[in-house]
Design an enzyme around this catalytic site. Structure first.
Site, PDB file in Angstrom:
ATOM      1  N   ASN A  88       0.839  -1.195   0.000  1.00 53.28           N
ATOM      2  CA  ASN A  88       0.000   0.000   0.000  1.00 53.28           C
ATOM      3  C   ASN A  88       0.878   1.250   0.000  1.00 53.28           C
ATOM      4  O   ASN A  88       2.115   1.169  -0.065  1.00 53.28           O
ATOM      5  CB  ASN A  88      -0.960  -0.013   1.200  1.00 53.28           C
ATOM      6  CG  ASN A  88      -0.224  -0.048   2.543  1.00 53.28           C
ATOM      7  OD1 ASN A  88       0.949   0.311   2.643  1.00 53.28           O
ATOM      8  ND2 ASN A  88      -0.920  -0.473   3.579  1.00 53.28           N
ATOM      9  N   ASP A 277      -9.264  -9.551  -0.271  1.00 54.62           N
ATOM     10  CA  ASP A 277      -8.504  -8.670   0.615  1.00 54.62           C
ATOM     11  C   ASP A 277      -8.525  -7.227   0.103  1.00 54.62           C
ATOM     12  O   ASP A 277      -8.581  -6.280   0.890  1.00 54.62           O
ATOM     13  CB  ASP A 277      -7.059  -9.170   0.723  1.00 54.62           C
ATOM     14  CG  ASP A 277      -6.208  -8.276   1.606  1.00 54.62           C
ATOM     15  OD1 ASP A 277      -6.363  -8.332   2.831  1.00 54.62           O
ATOM     16  OD2 ASP A 277      -5.405  -7.500   1.052  1.00 54.62           O
TER      17      ASP A 277
END
Length: 402
Positions: A88, A277
């Site tokens: 991320n 996810d």
């Protein structure tokens, strides 16, 4: 180090063909002598060059390793350096990326074991992943060590135990980040709806078989109890209030293509888990508007196969929040648009738990979820019960640890 841009070996990363060639007797790879044909290690390293040499050198090779414990047909290790597209914006590797690596390792060794004796050729399909805790965040630049081993076989299923470790290649420090147990079933290549028998496993100790049988019976019972109904869907709402279920819920619609599938036309379990996810992460980020990471995944049940050409809808909704964690329910529905005779069906389901992190990597308080309907209140209480049970289980484990 080899010159930039030079690629050694043609080994793929995301397909079952990643280990389609077995090492031959006498092969020497990665500087190691062949030790035993009963185990295989897949090594994959990527080095980013200095700014003047920006290309990536990819080194992929096989090396044979002996089994570590149970007398299973295959043990496997996979080394892979984490890149920016695996993480991320804060540099933490996506939980879905790790789940996908775990599943790839399990699929390889379970398929090999199921084809280790003469008989009908088959491929192992993922049926269930037990609860998986993300013990420590993995970051860009660290090397993931994925080790998998077959630990139990029933008549029609294979249990694979997987451990993931991260390594700081500058300091050599290592830590365990994940431990997972996956269940596979062998499907005939002639008819992927036909489940074949699994070759028996030879155990070094009788206790290993007994403990494995208990795990098998427990997951079988739980899998039957958690069979989801097709009508249970996340419904959108107009102009939702912040911190409500409707405000953060998210849906991803994905057309299943050849790159998502095995060579036999149905979706890799790891691909499905990565999409699950991703949706759960969007729900968590919308709710708290901070950096979030996957803390754990409850048991993932794969109720039915997803075939190439299906349109899948991955829906995520917040079910429960504690002071520092969020539980998100994720549902995967498949619509076989090319097969008019088959209706939309529930393919997979699971609960993901996320935590909110500060820029320094410390956990932050989570905004309380505002439940509005009776159904949302029911799901909140069920989530609270799961949270308290797991909290009590962790405390009991800590009390018994010397």
């Amino acid at each position: 180090m080899a010159p930039p841009g030079l690629i050694h070996s043609s080994l793929g990363h995301s397909e079952a063909g990643e280990s389609s060639r077995r090492p031959r007797s006498g092969d020497t790879m990665s500087g190691e002598e062949t030790a035993s044909p009963s185990a295989i290690q897949i090594s994959s390293l990527e080095y980013k060059m200095p700014p003047l040499l920006p290309s990536l050198i990819k080194l992929r090779s096989f090396a044979v390793q002996p089994p570590t414990s149970c007398n299973s047909d295959y043990s496997l290790q996979n080394y892979l350096i984490m890149r920016p597209d695996d993480a991320n914006i804060a540099g933490n590797v996506h939980g879905g990326t790790i789940l996908k690596m775990i599943e790839e390792a399990g699929a390889i060794i379970s398929t090999r074991h199921c084809n280790s004796q003469k008989g009908e050729t088959c491929v192992a399909a993922l049926a269930r992943v037990e609860r998986t805790d993300f013990l420590s965040p993995m970051c860009i630049g660290e090397v993931a060590h994925v080790s998998a081993e077959i630990t139990y076989t029933s008549k029609h299923s294979v249990e694979v135990q997987v451990t993931v470790m991260s390594e700081n290649i500058l300091t050599g420090a290592r830590r365990v980040t994940n431990k997972a147990a996956l269940w596979y079933v062998p499907l005939s290549l002639k008819n992927v709806d036909k489940v074949l028998e699994v070759p028996p496993l030879v155990y070094t100790q009788k206790e290993q078989e007994e403990e494995g049988r208990k795990r098998y019976e427990a997951q079988k019972l739980e899998r039957m109890e958690t069979k989801w109904k097709n009508g249970d869907l996340a419904q959108p709402s107009s102009n939702p209030e912040p911190y409500t279920v409707s405000y953060s819920q998210s849906t991803l619609i994905h057309l299943v293509g050849p790159s998502d599938c095995t060579l036999h036309g149905f979706v890799h379990g790891g691909v499905t888990m990565k999409l699950m996810d991703e949706v759960a992460g969007i729900v968590a980020a919308r709710h708290c508007k901070t950096n979030i990471v996957t803390a754990s995944v409850d048991a993932i049940n794969f109720h039915d196969k997803i075939r190439k050409g299906c349109v899948i809808t991955i829906s995520g909704r917040m079910t429960f929040t504690s002071n520092k964690s969020m539980e998100i329910e994720v549902l995967v529905d498949a619509d076989p648009v090319a097969l008019h005779s088959q209706e939309r069906y529930r393919a997979a389901s699971a609960f993901f738990t996320y935590v909110s992190l500060s820029k320094e990597g410390k956990t932050l308080p989570v905004p309380q979820l505002l439940v509005e309907t009776e159904e949302e209140k029911r799901r909140f209480e069920e989530g609270k019960s799961r949270y308290l049970q797991m909290k009590a289980k962790r405390q009991a484990q800590m009390d018994t640890t010397p």
